[in-house]
Design an enzyme around this catalytic site. Structure first.
Site, PDB file in Angstrom:
ATOM      1  N   LYS A   1       0.861  -1.182   0.164  1.00 17.89           N
ATOM      2  CA  LYS A   1      -0.147  -0.120  -0.049  1.00 17.89           C
ATOM      3  C   LYS A   1       0.819   1.243   0.015  1.00 17.89           C
ATOM      4  CE  LYS A   1      -1.815   1.603   3.930  1.00 17.89           C
ATOM      5  NZ  LYS A   1      -1.509   3.185   3.959  1.00 17.89           N
ATOM      6  N   ASN A   2       2.151   1.156   0.728  1.00 13.17           N
ATOM      7  CA  ASN A   2       2.770   2.460   0.916  1.00 13.17           C
ATOM      8  C   ASN A   2       3.746   2.657  -0.195  1.00 13.17           C
ATOM      9  OD1 ASN A   2       1.497   2.832   3.427  1.00 13.17           O
ATOM     10  ND2 ASN A   2       2.985   2.108   4.703  1.00 13.17           N
TER      11      ASN A   2
ATOM     12  N   CYS B   1      -5.491   7.719   9.950  1.00 15.63           N
ATOM     13  CA  CYS B   1      -5.612   7.451  11.180  1.00 15.63           C
ATOM     14  C   CYS B   1      -5.055   8.306  12.225  1.00 15.63           C
ATOM     15  CB  CYS B   1      -4.867   5.895  11.490  1.00 15.63           C
ATOM     16  SG  CYS B   1      -5.456   4.596  10.539  1.00 15.63           S
TER      17      CYS B   1
ATOM     18  N   ARG C   1       0.178  14.576  13.596  1.00 12.45           N
ATOM     19  CA  ARG C   1       1.035  14.162  12.397  1.00 12.45           C
ATOM     20  C   ARG C   1       1.136  15.559  11.330  1.00 12.45           C
ATOM     21  NH1 ARG C   1      -1.359   8.523  10.284  1.00 12.45           N
ATOM     22  NH2 ARG C   1       0.484   8.084   9.660  1.00 12.45           N
TER      23      ARG C   1
ATOM     24  N   ASP D   1       4.490   0.446  11.929  1.00 17.12           N
ATOM     25  CA  ASP D   1       3.471  -0.319  11.314  1.00 17.12           C
ATOM     26  C   ASP D   1       3.414  -1.803  11.687  1.00 17.12           C
ATOM     27  OD1 ASP D   1       2.731   1.977  10.078  1.00 17.12           O
ATOM     28  OD2 ASP D   1       3.198   1.419   8.089  1.00 17.12           O
TER      29      ASP D   1
ATOM     30  N   ARG E   1      -8.116  -0.767   4.772  1.00 17.38           N
ATOM     31  CA  ARG E   1      -7.348   0.435   4.187  1.00 17.38           C
ATOM     32  C   ARG E   1      -6.026  -0.129   3.506  1.00 17.38           C
ATOM     33  NH1 ARG E   1      -6.274   5.107   7.583  1.00 17.38           N
ATOM     34  NH2 ARG E   1      -4.668   5.305   6.004  1.00 17.38           N
TER      35      ARG E   1
HETATM   36  C1  UD1 Z   1       4.780   6.967   8.827  1.00 15.10           C
HETATM   37  C2  UD1 Z   1       6.071   5.836   8.931  1.00 15.10           C
HETATM   38  C3  UD1 Z   1       5.942   4.993   7.964  1.00 15.10           C
HETATM   39  C4  UD1 Z   1       4.452   4.357   7.634  1.00 15.10           C
HETATM   40  C5  UD1 Z   1       3.380   5.427   7.836  1.00 15.10           C
HETATM   41  C6  UD1 Z   1       2.083   4.806   7.924  1.00 15.10           C
HETATM   42  C7  UD1 Z   1       8.223   6.082   9.799  1.00 15.10           C
HETATM   43  C8  UD1 Z   1       9.380   7.001   9.989  1.00 15.10           C
HETATM   44  N1  UD1 Z   1       7.128   6.673   8.842  1.00 15.10           N
HETATM   45  O1  UD1 Z   1       5.096   7.624   7.626  1.00 15.10           O
HETATM   46  O2  UD1 Z   1       6.784   3.907   7.716  1.00 15.10           O
HETATM   47  O3  UD1 Z   1       4.430   3.648   6.734  1.00 15.10           O
HETATM   48  O4  UD1 Z   1       3.653   6.125   8.885  1.00 15.10           O
HETATM   49  O5  UD1 Z   1       1.856   4.237   9.316  1.00 15.10           O
HETATM   50  O6  UD1 Z   1       8.170   5.094  10.444  1.00 15.10           O
HETATM   51  N2  UD1 Z   1       6.688  14.423  11.207  1.00 15.10           N
HETATM   52  C9  UD1 Z   1       6.705  15.924  11.659  1.00 15.10           C
HETATM   53  N3  UD1 Z   1       6.459  16.932  10.449  1.00 15.10           N
HETATM   54  C10 UD1 Z   1       6.185  16.356   9.297  1.00 15.10           C
HETATM   55  C11 UD1 Z   1       6.148  15.206   8.941  1.00 15.10           C
HETATM   56  C12 UD1 Z   1       6.300  14.166   9.754  1.00 15.10           C
HETATM   57  O7  UD1 Z   1       6.945  16.380  12.662  1.00 15.10           O
HETATM   58  O8  UD1 Z   1       6.024  17.380   8.339  1.00 15.10           O
HETATM   59  C13 UD1 Z   1       6.700  13.482  12.291  1.00 15.10           C
HETATM   60  C14 UD1 Z   1       5.376  12.715  12.520  1.00 15.10           C
HETATM   61  O9  UD1 Z   1       4.759  13.542  13.429  1.00 15.10           O
HETATM   62  C15 UD1 Z   1       5.745  11.538  13.071  1.00 15.10           C
HETATM   63  C16 UD1 Z   1       7.210  11.168  12.320  1.00 15.10           C
HETATM   64  O10 UD1 Z   1       7.604  12.559  11.998  1.00 15.10           O
HETATM   65  O11 UD1 Z   1       6.124  11.859  14.288  1.00 15.10           O
HETATM   66  C17 UD1 Z   1       6.945  10.220  11.264  1.00 15.10           C
HETATM   67  O12 UD1 Z   1       6.348  10.845  10.247  1.00 15.10           O
HETATM   68  P1  UD1 Z   1       6.427  10.454   8.730  1.00 15.10           P
HETATM   69  O13 UD1 Z   1       7.368   9.478   8.272  1.00 15.10           O
HETATM   70  O14 UD1 Z   1       6.349  11.539   8.030  1.00 15.10           O
HETATM   71  O15 UD1 Z   1       5.011   9.690   8.563  1.00 15.10           O
HETATM   72  P2  UD1 Z   1       4.317   9.094   7.432  1.00 15.10           P
HETATM   73  O16 UD1 Z   1       4.824   9.444   6.100  1.00 15.10           O
HETATM   74  O17 UD1 Z   1       3.009   8.871   7.877  1.00 15.10           O
END
Ligand code: UD1
Length: 417
Positions: A22-23, A116, A121, A306, A398
């Protein structure tokens, strides 16, 4: 509202082909916006998040058709640059459309992404990077209005955290920007490499994908291509957890072993045996699992956030105490209270969860509140004695394609009502 009825305690046996990631699929679907002609994407799972990405493409005026696991996308007819709030709210990955839309049309208008609720986030890293690349962004009443009147330009971007989403957005904005973009402290997840492989096959110049420093030389045009999405390492981890919690032996097919490098040792610590052979895995669990000393979720190549909930579900049945530390998201223990309803013994203090193994879990009425939490609860339900009624399976859908069918084929007693 659909629910699963699971009669737990049955051993699993048989083989399964692991679905496409998915990702990977979601950012690649966004990336098609940068290309000309018809893209053919194979191994694209039938997930509600994939359906949402296709709806976004169609809303933008593109053609997007899914037949089985193959998706055909042609973005030549794109005629809009906004994404309505309802589609933005359906999943967090909708934010990766921003980099692609602004690159293609010079403008973008969208709301803040949903997905979620795992704690804050934010998207500050995405927005800061896009500003460095020449995008003017105003945020009013929850809507982001972005313009790049003079086009996007390459920049040196140092991420303060290796955010997966921010790295993807920057790559999408950079591949057709003027000049060179360098991302330091880039995310190294396999899904980033898959996105870059797709873009490179469309004609992009990207160096260092999968490493901490990625360099991108902008090109004028990208063409369409055929690409096969990588297998989903989190679905593989979930199936391993299901086999571990039920003391089962299963055979997983179509994997990339290196993507599981941080996941396999955690299961081996519990006494599970993992035999790898050319993209397949024979997984054998002992009758009773041993505990894991410490599982810390980390950016790749560390243990993935995850896979935390599915592994924790298996840990509830270990002979001894396992400790989890969730370092990526603040609110990623929502499955804990529901696991406790099934008889688990778990104490959470902030980002630390101490799981004291019990001899058995028992069926109960439980509710999932997020995608991977739902997967964890299902793993526990498969092992629990008696009947579990699991609601909130829209979250599971999802990220897991026809999971009740997959699990039934392995001998689980599960039905959707
Ligand atoms: C994250 C996971 C990814 C997973 C996805 C869905 C990590 C590093 N990333 O990706 O493996 O597949 O969730 O569950 O494990 N953050 C900020 N500012 C930003 C963006 C992110 O502070 O602009 C922080 C977030 O709050 C969080 C962390 O960085 O604590 C990880 O975020 P990010 O990797 O961007 O999240 P996803 O892309 O959703």
């Amino acid at each position: 509202m659909s629910r699963f009825i699971v009669n737990g305690g049955k051993k699993l046996r048989g083989e399964v082909e692991v679905q496409g990631s998915k990702n990977s699929a979601l950012p690649i679907l966004a990336a098609t916006i940068l290309t000309e002609g018809e893209n053919i994407l194979h191994n694209c799972s039938g997930l509600s998040d994939v359906a949402t990405a296709l709806r976004i493409l169609r809303y933008l005026g593109c053609s997007a058709k899914k037949t089985g696991c193959t998706v055909l996308v042609n973005t030549d007819s794109i005629c809009r640059n906004d994404i309505p709030d309802n589609l933005m709210r359906e999943m967090r990955s909708s934010i990766v459309f921003l980099g692609a839309i602004i690159s293609r049309t010079g403008k973008a208008k969208l709301g803040f992404p949903g997905g979620c609720e795992l704690g804050p986030r934010p998207i500050d890293l995405h927005l800061k990077a896009l500003r460095q690349m020449g995008v003017k962004i105003s945020e009013r009443h929850g809507v982001l209005e972005c313009t790049a009147e003079k086009g996007l330009r390459g920049a040196h971007i140092a991420l303060s955290f290796p955010s997966v989403g921010a790295t993807e957005n920057i790559i999408l904005a950079a591949v057709k920007a003027k000049g060179t973009t360098t991302i330091t402290n880039a995310a190294r997840e396999p899904e980033i490499s898959d996105l870059c492989d797709y873009l490179i096959s469309c004609g992009a110049n990207i160096y260092g994908a999968g490493e901490g420093v990625i360099t991108i030389d902008g090109v004028d045009k990208l063409f369409s291509t055929q690409h096969t999405i990588i297998p989903d390492r989190i679905v593989a981890a979930t199936l391993m957890a299901a086999a571990a919690s039920t003391g089962s032996e299963i055979y997983l097919k179509g994997l990339i072993h290196s993507h599981l490098n941080s996941i396999i040792p955690a299961f081996e610590e519990t006494g599970c045996q993992v035999e790898l052979e050319r993209g397949n895995m024979l997984f054998k669990a002992p009758d009773r699992l041993k505990p894991m000393a410490l599982i810390r979720t980390m950016p790749y190549p560390g243990f993935p956030t995850d896979a935390q909930a599915p592994l924790m579900a298996a840990a509830t049945l270990c002979k001894g105490t396992s400790v989890f530390v969730e370092n990526i998201f603040e609110n990623r223990y929502k499955h804990v209270d529901e696991l406790v309803r099934l008889g688990a013994n778990i104490n959470v203090q902030g980002k630390v969860a101490v799981v004291t193994g019990v001899e058995s879990l028992y069926g109960a009425v439980i509710e999932a509140q997020d995608l991977r939490g739902a997967a964890g609860l299902l793993v526990a339900a498969l092992a629990a004695e008696g009947t579990t009624e699991l609601s909130g399976i829209n979250y599971l859908e999802r990220g897991y394609e026809d999971f009740e069918v997959v699990l039934s084929s392995l001998g689980a007693s599960i039905r959707k009502i």
